[in-house]
Design an enzyme around this catalytic site. Structure first.
Site, PDB file in Angstrom:
ATOM      1  N   GLU A 242      -9.438  -1.683   5.111  1.00 20.12           N
ATOM      2  CA  GLU A 242      -8.135  -1.766   5.871  1.00 20.12           C
ATOM      3  C   GLU A 242      -8.441  -1.615   7.468  1.00 20.12           C
ATOM      4  O   GLU A 242      -8.061  -2.614   8.104  1.00 20.12           O
ATOM      5  CB  GLU A 242      -7.157  -0.673   5.430  1.00 20.12           C
ATOM      6  CG  GLU A 242      -5.808  -0.791   6.399  1.00 20.12           C
ATOM      7  CD  GLU A 242      -4.991   0.485   6.253  1.00 20.12           C
ATOM      8  OE1 GLU A 242      -5.268   1.467   5.689  1.00 20.12           O
ATOM      9  OE2 GLU A 242      -3.686   0.017   6.935  1.00 20.12           O
TER      10      GLU A 242
ATOM     11  N   SER B  24       4.115  -1.136   3.977  1.00 21.25           N
ATOM     12  CA  SER B  24       4.484  -2.595   4.530  1.00 21.25           C
ATOM     13  C   SER B  24       4.931  -3.410   3.677  1.00 21.25           C
ATOM     14  O   SER B  24       4.474  -3.711   2.592  1.00 21.25           O
ATOM     15  CB  SER B  24       3.041  -2.993   5.346  1.00 21.25           C
ATOM     16  OG  SER B  24       2.450  -1.904   6.067  1.00 21.25           O
TER      17      SER B  24
ATOM     18  N   GLU C  97      -6.084   9.217  17.092  1.00 22.52           N
ATOM     19  CA  GLU C  97      -6.637  10.350  17.115  1.00 22.52           C
ATOM     20  C   GLU C  97      -7.580  10.623  15.823  1.00 22.52           C
ATOM     21  O   GLU C  97      -8.732  11.384  15.981  1.00 22.52           O
ATOM     22  CB  GLU C  97      -5.589  11.525  17.443  1.00 22.52           C
ATOM     23  CG  GLU C  97      -4.973  11.381  18.786  1.00 22.52           C
ATOM     24  CD  GLU C  97      -4.206  10.299  18.981  1.00 22.52           C
ATOM     25  OE1 GLU C  97      -3.715   9.486  18.072  1.00 22.52           O
ATOM     26  OE2 GLU C  97      -4.042   9.934  20.094  1.00 22.52           O
TER      27      GLU C  97
ATOM     28  N   GLN D 210       0.734  -1.244  -0.155  1.00 24.29           N
ATOM     29  CA  GLN D 210      -0.017   0.149   0.303  1.00 24.29           C
ATOM     30  C   GLN D 210       0.824   1.238  -0.107  1.00 24.29           C
ATOM     31  O   GLN D 210       1.841   1.587   0.913  1.00 24.29           O
ATOM     32  CB  GLN D 210      -0.640  -0.157   1.216  1.00 24.29           C
ATOM     33  CG  GLN D 210      -1.749   1.054   1.394  1.00 24.29           C
ATOM     34  CD  GLN D 210      -2.548   1.288   2.671  1.00 24.29           C
ATOM     35  OE1 GLN D 210      -2.058   0.694   3.759  1.00 24.29           O
ATOM     36  NE2 GLN D 210      -3.580   1.735   2.825  1.00 24.29           N
ATOM     37  N   GLY D 211       0.687   2.110  -1.089  1.00 27.06           N
ATOM     38  CA  GLY D 211       1.571   3.381  -1.008  1.00 27.06           C
ATOM     39  C   GLY D 211       0.624   4.672  -0.785  1.00 27.06           C
ATOM     40  O   GLY D 211       0.060   5.395  -1.698  1.00 27.06           O
ATOM     41  N   TYR D 212       0.493   4.664   0.511  1.00 33.62           N
ATOM     42  CA  TYR D 212      -0.482   6.178   1.006  1.00 33.62           C
ATOM     43  C   TYR D 212       0.399   7.031   1.678  1.00 33.62           C
ATOM     44  O   TYR D 212       0.678   7.993   1.023  1.00 33.62           O
ATOM     45  CB  TYR D 212      -1.434   5.402   1.966  1.00 33.62           C
ATOM     46  CG  TYR D 212      -2.615   5.043   1.403  1.00 33.62           C
ATOM     47  CD1 TYR D 212      -2.760   4.242   0.172  1.00 33.62           C
ATOM     48  CD2 TYR D 212      -4.026   5.182   1.903  1.00 33.62           C
ATOM     49  CE1 TYR D 212      -4.122   3.930  -0.317  1.00 33.62           C
ATOM     50  CE2 TYR D 212      -5.286   4.726   1.376  1.00 33.62           C
ATOM     51  CZ  TYR D 212      -5.245   4.171   0.416  1.00 33.62           C
ATOM     52  OH  TYR D 212      -6.439   3.760  -0.029  1.00 33.62           O
ATOM     53  N   SER D 213       0.947   6.962   2.711  1.00 36.85           N
ATOM     54  CA  SER D 213       1.749   7.767   3.390  1.00 36.85           C
ATOM     55  C   SER D 213       2.729   8.249   2.678  1.00 36.85           C
ATOM     56  O   SER D 213       3.518   7.584   2.057  1.00 36.85           O
ATOM     57  CB  SER D 213       2.296   7.203   4.833  1.00 36.85           C
ATOM     58  OG  SER D 213       1.154   7.033   5.641  1.00 36.85           O
TER      59      SER D 213
END
Lengths: 399, 380
Positions: free
Chosen positions: A249, A166, A384, A131-134
């Site tokens: 997710e 990951s 949060e 997964q390429g998100y952040s």
């Protein structure tokens, strides 16, 4: 319900006939599971056979349609398969983000061509996804992401950096969020893209964590050419896809840490651990304070599992994961952290080992697992952020 | 076990919610409190609830009941909990009524249950004593064998709705030591029996409770529920059911207190903006929401487990009570806090929820007590 019981008997018979004998009781945690892919490592030949046998039956992804490699089962029927696997102590044949994240997303948003290309390979464990998100500048504020994708003929050219990908070093494909419109409002210039990591210009560097392990990587894109047919949904419509996938997710994370996790043996694992370190008094765990903390953790685990079940019972009308998955993600991860901390406290000084003599191997593993667990309330959207989502989208509190 | 409401339960919930909105707003509870007239609830409303079939939900059809279970009753109790309705479901239907249903002879059941289901008769269960806290076996009240049957002396405390009850089920020790489970017997006594005295107690939730003093009360052999000395297990079973009931009520009251607080967060303006836009309050509200959701699952599971006679029923009852106790206290404390100064006034209703939550928390065992029980049942 009679139909389900017939199915249950058939499933049990089939599993007994087809599961390799050595497989029972192995690979029961998600981390120990088979993640598949071109670089897949199997702990045994039987583990490989088990994957192939189950994939051929469509039971690596039981609810997916048959034409994509699934078995076309209803959620209730799939639950029967899962329950029989658990009852016979058989591990899931395959785990990973293909099954839990990109697969459901392609079923919801993908083109027929994309589904036919990717889903069967996921079911057979041939391709492993990450997964390429952040990004370094886009953590909780994910929509601030800055990896650029520029149109060039029938390709997008991708340049930028992802972080916290990951297992990127063991994966074959990545689903990534890229910025295709730098002028539009930040959520409206994002595209959801499938990228073959074998493409020229992709490089990966593992990140060492406080636990000493490196489950995450930095992933770099340097002028990577990606065909336009790998865009999921439309150009600049990626944020909607991204949010839907985050829902999958969060359900997956809740499953791994809470509701759906297979249990090793019966009874309270925490109580068994406490008996080892603080002993028994009149047949009960000797320390009443620890006992209360154990009961609290066990009860919370129970209540979470019941809530996951209640949500599933309510979802049988075909309802997709909504903002309530934030509740599961929050609760499951906070609880998992508490359980790991409690384990260390139960072990006392024996919970302090890093490596070497004087500590049993399971003690060292427990300590590393505690350190790793600290990330649970950060990854996949911090606690949060989950509370923000609940406040805004469930409770309707104003911005 | 399916953790969704059936269609019938959904309809029942709707009917009960409408009833509470129309007939039992919190203003009614305030009026009852201020008037201070016994019995502290409305006999007329109780008969109406009996007419709707609610009083008879967990009793057999031959007795005029509905032959349904706790899962159904919980739906009604949750709705009543939203309005803090003080009508005697706990005392009559769950404590006294279930003791007769589960422990009584055919004759005792026939004599009591039809009148109970029709709303004409009220029961109470006297089990708590000075110093017993939540230990059901800790009973000092003694019943000595005598020619007529048994002679009972002792003192029970905080007996719910004892002042209005026509009959009181009294737990007394016929054998064994102070904390033995064996040797406890339950007696079904008329509230007017000579030697039985009811002295009202005022509690923070203003509901009816009383001390029941017994001085050489003579009970007949036929007044025992079940076999003499075997009442301990019966008492535990009855209190478990009542515990599910009080949990359902807590679920209703915490949901209502939370919704009122949410509405306040959206309308109360400070610093030129609604206070619900502040992240400090948003996060606490979200945590309350999660607590309520977890509580709801636990209550639904406990009710169904008792109805299905599941081997896990006791664990689930304790899970529900532990969870609801913590949640109700958290949610109602936050409710008062987020209302600010107005939340501290008697004029505002939100304090009523906090007071009732505290009483419910300390009824049938608090969270820590139920965690300990859960651990014991799970073998640690």
């Amino acid at each position: 319900m009679a139909d389900l019981e017939t199915l249950r008997a058939e499933v049990a018979t089939w599993l007994r006939a087809n599961a390799p004998a050595s497989i029972a009781g192995t690979m029961l945690t998600n981390d120990e599971g088979i993640w598949g892919g071109r670089k897949a490592v199997f702990p045994s030949l039987d583990a490989k056979r088990w994957l192939e046998t189950m994939a051929a039956r469509g039971w690596t992804a039981p609810t997916w349609p048959r034409e994509y490699g699934g078995a076309g089962l209803s959620p209730d029927e799939a639950k029967v398969v899962q329950q029989e696997l658990a009852r016979l102590r058989l591990p899931p044949p395959l785990v990973g983000f293909g099954l839990t994240m990109i697969g459901p997303t392609l079923l919801q948003f993908g083109t027929e061509e994309q589904r036919r290309e990717h889903l069967p390979k996921i079911c057979r464990g041939e391709i492993r996804w990450c997964q390429g998100y952040s990004e370094p500048g886009a953590g909780s504020d994910l929509a601030a992401l800055d990896t650029r994708a520029v149109l060039d003929g029938d390709h997008l050219v991708v340049t930028g950096q992802k972080v916290w990908t990951s297992y990127a070093d063991e994966s074959d494909w990545i689903f990534a969020l890229v910025r295709t419109d730098p002028i539009a409002k930040k959520q409206e210039g994002i595209t959801f893209l499938l990228i073959d990591m074998a493409s020229p210009g992709v490089s990966v560097r593992p990140i060492r964590l406080i636990s000493g392990a490196s489950p995450f990587c930095e992933t770099y894109f340097d002028g990577v050419r990606v065909p336009l047919r790998n865009v999921v949904s439309k150009m600049n419509a990626g944020w909607t896809v991204a949010k839907a996938l985050l829902g999958h997710e969060r359900s997956m994370i809740a499953d791994v840490f809470g509701g759906g996790a297979p249990r090793k043996g019966k009874g309270s694992a925490l109580a068994a651990l406490a008996r080892r370190y603080v002993g028994d008094e009149n047949g009960r765990v000797g320390d009443p304070v620890l006992r209360d903390q154990i009961a609290q953790a066990d009860l919370d685990t129970k209540c979470l599992a019941l809530t996951v079940q209640r949500s599933r019972d309510a979802m049988k009308a075909g309802h997709r994961p909504g903002p309530e998955t934030s509740m599961f993600k929050y609760t499951a991860t906070e609880l998992n952290e508490r359980r790991h901390e409690l384990m260390i406290r139960i072990a006392g000084p024996q919970g302090l080992g890093w490596e070497g003599e004087g500590f049993a191997s399971d003690e060292l593993a427990m300590t590393r697992a505690w350190l790793r667990s600290r990330g649970n309330s950060i990854e996949g959207g911090t606690s949060e952020i989950q509370l923000n989502v609940i406040a805004k989208r469930v409770l309707g509190l104003p911005d | 076990m399916n953790l969704a409401l059936t269609e019938d339960q959904g309809l029942l919930a709707k009917t009960a919610a409408d009833f509470v909105a129309e007939r039992s707003p919190v203003a009614r509870v305030r009026k009852l409190r201020d008037e201070k007239t016994p019995p502290g609830f409305s006999r007329d409303l109780w008969r109406e609830m009996a007419g709707l079939g609610w009083v008879g939900i967990p009793f057999p059809e031959w007795a005029g009941g509905a032959g349904m279970g706790l899962a159904d009753l919980a739906v009604v109790l949750e709705a009543l909990g939203r309005g803090l309705a003080p009508e005697p479901f706990l005392s009559s239907v769950l404590l006294g009524g279930q003791a007769v249903l589960l422990g009584g002879s055919d004759a005792q059941r026939k004599a009591v249950l039809p009148a109970l289901c029709s709303g004409d008769r009220l029961l109470a269960l006297a089990f708590q004593e000075d110093g017993s806290r939540y230990d059901l076996n800790r009973i000092v009240t003694r019943a000595e064998a005598c020619d007529a049957g048994w002679r009972i002396s002792g003192r029970k405390i905080q007996v719910l709705d004892a002042g209005a009850a026509d009959q009181v089920v009294v737990a007394a020790r016929t054998a064994g030591g102070e904390r033995d489970s064996v040797g406890i017997s339950l007696f079904l006594l008329s509230a007017k029996i000579p030697g039985l005295r009811v002295r009202p107690q005022q509690r923070i939730d203003s509901r009816s409770a009383a001390m029941v003093e017994l001085e050489s009360v003579v009970a007949g052999h036929d007044d025992v529920l079940g076999e003499p000395g075997s009442g301990g297990a019966l008492l535990e079973q009855v209190v478990d059911r009542a515990t599910v009931g009080v949990c359902a009520e807590m679920l209703g009251l915490m949901t209502e207190a939370f919704e009122r607080t949410l509405a306040y967060l959206k309308t109360r303006v400070q610093f030129g903006v609604p206070i619900g836009s502040f992240q400090a309050l948003k996060h606490r509200a979200a945590l309350c929401f999660i607590e309520i959701e977890l509580s709801r699952s636990a209550v639904m599971a406990a009710a169904r487990a008792v109805d299905e006679d599941s081997p896990e029923a006791q664990q689930l009852v304790s899970a529900a009570k532990a969870r609801c106790s913590d949640a109700a206290i958290r949610v109602t404390n936050e409710a008062v806090q987020m209302h600010g100064g107005i939340g501290m006034t008697d004029e505002h209703d939100i304090g009523f929820f906090m007071k009732r939550a505290r009483v419910a928390e300390l009824t049938f065992g608090d969270a820590a007590w139920h965690r300990d029980r859960y651990a014991r049942l799970e073998g640690y």
